[in-house]
Design a protein around this motif. Structure first.
Motif, short mmCIF file in Angstrom:
data_model
loop_
_atom_site.label_atom_id
_atom_site.label_comp_id
_atom_site.label_asym_id
_atom_site.label_seq_id
_atom_site.Cartn_x
_atom_site.Cartn_y
_atom_site.Cartn_z
N TYR A 69 0.84 -1.19 0.00
CA TYR A 69 0.00 0.00 0.00
C TYR A 69 0.88 1.25 0.00
CZ TYR A 69 1.06 0.61 4.97
OH TYR A 69 1.71 0.80 6.16
N ARG A 70 0.27 2.34 -0.39
CA ARG A 70 0.92 3.64 -0.31
C ARG A 70 -0.17 4.69 -0.11
NH1 ARG A 70 5.84 5.64 -4.23
NH2 ARG A 70 6.49 7.45 -2.97
N VAL A 71 0.05 5.58 0.83
CA VAL A 71 -0.92 6.64 1.12
C VAL A 71 -0.20 7.98 1.05
CG1 VAL A 71 -2.54 7.60 2.77
CG2 VAL A 71 -2.28 5.11 2.59
N ASN A 72 -0.70 8.85 0.18
CA ASN A 72 -0.23 10.23 0.13
C ASN A 72 -1.37 11.13 0.61
OD1 ASN A 72 2.55 10.78 -1.39
ND2 ASN A 72 1.61 8.95 -2.26
N ALA A 73 -1.05 12.05 1.48
CA ALA A 73 -2.04 12.99 2.00
C ALA A 73 -1.43 14.38 2.04
CB ALA A 73 -2.51 12.57 3.39
N VAL B 250 -4.83 10.33 -0.94
CA VAL B 250 -4.72 9.47 -2.13
C VAL B 250 -4.12 8.13 -1.72
CG1 VAL B 250 -3.90 9.31 -4.51
CG2 VAL B 250 -4.28 11.56 -3.48
N PRO B 251 -4.95 7.17 -1.32
CA PRO B 251 -4.44 5.84 -1.00
C PRO B 251 -4.39 4.93 -2.24
CG PRO B 251 -6.73 6.00 -0.36
CD PRO B 251 -6.36 7.34 -0.95
N VAL B 252 -3.38 4.07 -2.29
CA VAL B 252 -3.24 3.08 -3.35
C VAL B 252 -2.94 1.73 -2.71
CG1 VAL B 252 -2.13 2.47 -5.53
CG2 VAL B 252 -2.22 4.86 -4.80
N ILE B 253 -3.65 0.69 -3.14
CA ILE B 253 -3.44 -0.66 -2.62
C ILE B 253 -3.22 -1.61 -3.79
CG2 ILE B 253 -4.44 -2.59 -1.34
CD1 ILE B 253 -6.09 -0.58 0.24
N GLU B 254 -2.18 -2.43 -3.70
CA GLU B 254 -1.93 -3.51 -4.66
C GLU B 254 -1.98 -4.85 -3.92
OE1 GLU B 254 0.87 -1.61 -8.20
OE2 GLU B 254 1.72 -3.02 -6.76
N TRP B 255 -2.80 -5.74 -4.43
CA TRP B 255 -2.94 -7.06 -3.82
C TRP B 255 -2.56 -8.11 -4.85
CZ3 TRP B 255 -8.21 -9.83 -2.84
CH2 TRP B 255 -7.97 -11.07 -2.23
N ARG B 256 -1.50 -8.85 -4.55
CA ARG B 256 -1.09 -9.95 -5.41
C ARG B 256 -1.95 -11.16 -5.03
NH1 ARG B 256 1.49 -9.99 -10.11
NH2 ARG B 256 2.95 -8.43 -9.29
N VAL B 257 -3.12 -11.26 -5.68
CA VAL B 257 -4.10 -12.30 -5.34
C VAL B 257 -3.50 -13.68 -5.57
CG1 VAL B 257 -6.43 -13.13 -5.75
CG2 VAL B 257 -5.93 -10.70 -6.00
N TYR C 86 -7.60 5.77 -5.00
CA TYR C 86 -8.63 6.76 -4.73
C TYR C 86 -7.99 8.14 -4.58
CZ TYR C 86 -12.31 9.38 -2.35
OH TYR C 86 -13.23 10.35 -2.02
N ASN C 87 -8.61 9.15 -5.19
CA ASN C 87 -8.19 10.54 -5.03
C ASN C 87 -9.40 11.34 -4.55
OD1 ASN C 87 -6.06 12.83 -6.05
ND2 ASN C 87 -8.14 13.49 -6.44
N GLY C 88 -9.32 11.88 -3.35
CA GLY C 88 -10.44 12.62 -2.81
C GLY C 88 -10.00 13.83 -2.02
N GLY C 89 -10.77 14.90 -2.13
CA GLY C 89 -10.43 16.08 -1.36
C GLY C 89 -11.21 17.30 -1.82
N TYR C 90 -10.80 18.44 -1.31
CA TYR C 90 -11.50 19.68 -1.63
C TYR C 90 -10.50 20.82 -1.74
CZ TYR C 90 -10.76 21.43 3.10
OH TYR C 90 -10.18 21.87 4.25
N VAL C 91 -10.91 21.87 -2.42
CA VAL C 91 -10.16 23.12 -2.51
C VAL C 91 -11.13 24.27 -2.24
CG1 VAL C 91 -8.78 24.67 -3.95
CG2 VAL C 91 -8.54 22.19 -4.21
N ASP C 92 -10.83 25.12 -1.27
CA ASP C 92 -11.54 26.37 -1.03
C ASP C 92 -10.56 27.51 -1.27
OD1 ASP C 92 -14.03 25.36 -0.33
OD2 ASP C 92 -13.46 25.08 1.76
N MET C 93 -10.92 28.45 -2.14
CA MET C 93 -10.00 29.54 -2.41
C MET C 93 -10.77 30.78 -2.84
SD MET C 93 -8.34 28.14 -5.98
CE MET C 93 -9.37 27.70 -7.39
#
Length: 658
Positions: free
Chosen positions: A168-172, A192-199, A209-216
Motif C-alpha cells: 500500500y501507499r498513502v499520500n495525503a 490518495v491511498p493506493v493498494i496492490e494485492w497480489r491475489v 482513490y483521489n479525494g479532497g476539496y479546494v476552497d479559495m
C-alpha cells in the motif's frame, strides 16, 4: 498555479518512448529516467516522449482547472494547440479533469506522435499522462513541510509498506494561507491511498482513490485589455468575499492477469464525481467589449456572477497486451475495448455589480440580491471503442507501428426548457510510425497520426450538434546518443492540421458552424548533457508557427492566440558534494497575440530564472527556491484568459524520512 515555476525548475529528459507508454496503457510502469542505449534495443521506443521530473510540481499542491477547462500541467499549449485534456495512468478523460493532487504524482509524461492519439483525446500533436506514485516500497515514511513568502503553508505525508501479498501507499496533503495575489487565500486537503494485492502469482488487483476539496478566493482572470495588463501581478479586482469550492472523488480499479503464454489481460475502471461552484464579482464581459472594460478614470465594469457545475465520468477499459509472430515477423500488440460515459451539468447566473478602480481599489461591494440565469444545461456523451496498436520488428534495425481507433458515440445536449438534442456518429482514427537505426548512435523516426474528437456541449443555429473535430499530424525525428551516453539529443519536425473547428455562422452570428481549420508546424530540440557525473544540463527549444488556415470571419494566416513562436527552457543542476546541490532554471517565451480575433493587444516576450539550493542527508533534506529571481513581469495565455506569472517568491521545503 505558477506556470513559470513549473517551466523553469522541472528537468526535461528526451526519451524514445517504451512500449507501455507508447501504447498509452499501464503507463504507471513506464520508466521515468531510463536512458536510451544506441543499440537495436533502443528501437523499442519508436515515439518521442518528454518526462517531467520535479520534486514539487506545484507550490499550490493541486491543480484545479479554471472553469473546468482542463488541467494544464506545464504548458498552456502542446505544439500550438490548447492543452485541454490529459491522461492519468493511461486512463482517458473527456477534456474535463477533476482536481489532481500533485502529492500523488511520480512524474508527468508528455506523449508525442501516435501514442498521443490512442485514447482518442483529439490531440495528434501530443498529450499529457500523469503517473501516480505506486506501492512497492518497504517501511517507507516521509513527511514534507512547505512554506512560501506570501504565506502559503503545506504539509504532505507519504507512507508505504508491504505486508505479505498486499502493498500500500498513502499520500495525503493539507495546505492553507495566502497566495501572491492581494486578498487571495487557499485552503485544501487531499488523501490518495493506493493498494496492490497480489491475489495469485499471476493476478494483481490495484485500487486507487483521489479525494479532497479546494476552497479559495475566486480571482477574476486578467483579460486582453491594455489597462489590466499594465497592473502589478498582485492586483486583485474582485472582492475578498469571492469564493470558489471544488470537491473531487475519483476511484480507479485495475485487474492485471498474466496468461500462461506471457500475455496480459487488463481490466480497468474509473469513476469520478466532481462539483464546482464560485460566486462573487467579476468583469462584465457580457455587456462590454474587452477594449471598453476599463473607462478613462480607471474603473473596470463588474457583474455579480455565480457558477455551479457537476461532472460524472465512468470509463471501462479491457485490454490484451502481448507478443507473438505474424508470418514470422515478431509483433507486440495491444487490443482494447473501451466503454465510457460522461455527464456534465452547468448553471451560470449573472446580475448587477459595481465598478472598482484598477489603480486604487476599494473593496466592500456585495453581490446583487437577484441574479438572472444565463445558462442552464446538461450535456455529455456515451461511447464504445475498439482500439489496437501493434509494433512489428521488420528487421534488427527497423520497427513499424500500426494503430487504429474505431469509436461509436452518442452525444446529447439539453438547455433548460428545451428538448434534448442527440447525435450519433462513428469515427475511425488510424496511425502509423516507423523507426530505423541509421547508425549505432543514430535513430530516425517517421509517423503519421490521425485523431477525432466529438464536440460536446455546443449546437448550431438549426439545433443540431456538431460533427467531430478531426486532426492529423506528420512528424519526423532524429535522435543521437553519444557512446558514453553523456549526450542525448532529439530533433523533431512536425506539421498538424485540425479540421471542423468551430467558427462564426455568418447567417446567424450568435451561433457557430464547424468549417474552420487551424494549422501548426514547427521544429523542436530536446537535449540532455552530463558534463560530469555531478553537472548536468537539460534543455529544450521550439519554434511553432500556428495559424488560421480556413475560417468564415478570421483572416487566413492570423496567428493563434497565446502561442509563442519561440520557446526555450533550460535546467542546470550541479551536485557540489553528496549533500549539497544547486539548480538554475530558465524559461523564455517570445511575443504572442493575446486574442483571436486579434484586438491589437499583444503579450510581450518574457523570461524568468528560478534558483534552488538543496541540502540532504539519509534522513532529511531542505530545498530553498527563489522563484522568478529577477522579479520579471510576464504573462501566459490560453487564447483568451491572460495569467500573470509569479512575481519573485521565496519557497522553503523540508522533508524527513521517519
Amino acid at each position: 498555479m505558477s506556470k513559470t515555476t513549473l517551466n523553469t525548475t522541472m528537468r526535461y529528459s528526451a526519451l524514445m518512448l517504451s512500449m507501455c507508454a507508447a501504447f498509452g496503457a499501464r503507463a504507471q510502469t513506464a520508466p521515468s529516467t531510463t536512458a536510451d542505449n544506441a543499440t537495436p534495443a533502443a528501437l523499442e521506443r519508436p515515439v518521442t516522449s518528454l518526462v517531467v521530473e520535479r520534486t514539487d510540481l506545484d507550490a499550490s499542491g493541486a491543480v484545479a482547472p479554471a472553469t473546468f477547462g482542463g488541467s494544464e500541467y506545464n504548458r498552456d499549449f502542446l505544439r500550438g494547440f490548447k492543452n485541454d485534456s490529459a491522461l492519468r495512468n493511461g486512463h482517458r478523460d473527456y477534456g474535463y479533469l477533476g482536481t489532481e493532487c500533485f502529492c500523488s504524482m511520480e512524474s508527468i509524461e508528455v506523449l508525442k506522435g501516435p501514442a498521443s492519439a490512442l485514447y482518442g483525446n483529439g490531440k495528434p500533436g501530443g498529450d499529457l499522462n500523469s503517473v501516480a506514485k505506486m506501492p512497492g516500497l518497504t517501511d517507507y515514511r516521509n513527511i514534507t513541510l512547505f512554506t512560501s513568502s506570501p504565506g502559503l503553508t503545506r504539509a504532505r505525508l507519504d507512507v508505504a509498506d508491504v505486508v505479505g501479498d498486499v502493498s500500500y501507499r498513502v499520500n495525503a496533503q493539507a495546505y492553507t494561507g495566502a497566495t501572491f495575489a492581494d486578498h487571495n487565500g487557499r485552503d485544501s486537503a487531499f488523501v490518495v491511498p493506493v493498494i496492490e494485492w497480489r491475489v495469485t502469482p499471476d493476478l494483481k488487483l490495484t485500487l486507487l482513490y483521489n479525494g479532497g476539496y479546494v476552497d479559495m478566493t475566486w480571482n477574476p482572470q486578467v483579460l486582453a485589455n491594455q489597462a489590466l495588463l499594465s497592473l502589478p501581478a498582485q492586483r486583485f479586482l474582485g472582492e475578498p468575499g469571492n469564493t470558489t469550492r471544488i470537491v473531487d472523488s475519483t476511484t480507479r480499479t485495475e485487474l492485471d492477469y498474466k496468461l500462461p503464454n506471457g500475455d496480459h489481460l487488463r481490466q480497468a475502471f474509473m469513476v469520478q464525481n466532481e462539483s464546482y461552484r464560485d460566486a462573487g464579482l467579476t468583469y462584465d464581459t457580457y455587456n462590454h467589449a474587452l477594449a471598453d472594460l476599463v473607462d478613462q478614470a480607471g474603473n473596470v465594469q463588474r457583474v455579480s456572477q455565480r457558477d455551479r457545475a457537476h461532472q460524472a465520468i465512468f470509463v471501462s477499459q479491457s485490454e490484451l497486451i502481448g507478443r507473438g509472430k505474424l508470418a514470422d515477423i515478431p509483433v507486440e500488440y495491444l487490443l482494447g475495448l473501451e466503454v465510457g460515459r460522461f455527464d456534465y451539468r452547468y448553471k451560470l447566473e449573472v446580475g448587477a455589480g459595481s465598478a472598482i478602480n484598477i489603480y486604487r481599489p476599494v473593496y466592500g461591494a456585495a453581490m446583487a440580491s437577484s441574479l438572472d440565469t444565463y445558462a442552464d444545461q446538461k450535456y455529455g456523451t456515451d461511447n464504445v471503442v475498439l482500439y489496437s496498436q501493434n509494433r512489428f520488428q521488420l528487421s534488427p534495425a527497423m520497427r513499424l507501428l500500426l494503430g487504429v481507433r474505431a469509436e461509436h458515440y452518442r452525444d446529447y445536449l439539453q438547455e433548460l426548457g428545451e428538448a434534448r438534442t442527440a447525435q450519433s456518429d462513428s469515427l475511425l482514427s488510424p496511425r502509423v510510425g516507423l523507426t530505423y537505426q541509421l547508425h549505432p548512435r543514430w535513430i530516425a523516426a517517421l509517423s503519421w497520426t490521425n485523431s477525432s474528437r466529438p464536440q460536446i456541449g455546443a449546437k448550431s443555429a438549426s439545433g443540431k450538434l456538431f460533427r467531430p473535430e478531426a486532426g492529423t499530424q506528420t512528424e519526423g525525428s532524429l535522435q543521437y546518443t553519444s557512446a558514453d551516453e553523456a549526450l542525448k539529443a532529439t530533433t523533431s519536425v512536425f506539421s498538424i492540421t485540425r479540421k471542423n473547428v468551430l467558427t462564426q455562422d455568418l447567417a446567424s452570428p450568435s451561433f457557430q458552424i464547424d468549417s474552420g481549420r487551424r494549422h501548426s508546424r514547427g521544429i523542436e530540440e530536446d537535449l540532455s548533457y552530463s558534463f560530469t557525473p555531478a553537472l548536468r544540463l537539460d534543455a529544450s527549444a521550439a519554434y511553432t508557427d500556428a495559424y488560421v488556415s480556413q475560417d468564415t470571419v478570421l483572416p487566413v494566416g492570423a496567428l493563434l492566440a497565446g502561442v509563442p513562436k519561440w520557446f526555450t527552457s533550460l535546467y542546470l543542476g550541479y551536485d557540489v558534494t553528496p549533500a549539497w546541490s544547486l539548480g538554475a532554471g530558465y524559461v523564455f517565451e517570445s511575443r504572442r497575440t493575446a486574442t483571436l480575433p486579434d484586438n491589437g493587444v499583444a503579450l510581450p516576450a518574457m523570461s524568468s530564472v528560478d534558483l534552488t539550493v538543496t541540502y540532504k542527508t539519509k534522513k532529511w533534506s531542505i530545498d530553498a527556491t527563489l522563484v522568478n529571481s529577477g522579479n520579471q513581469r510576464g504573462f501566459t495565455s490560453d487564447g483568451y484568459v491572460v495569467t500573470p506569472i509569479n512575481p519573485r517568491e521565496f519557497q522553503l521545503t523540508g522533508r524527513y524520512k521517519f
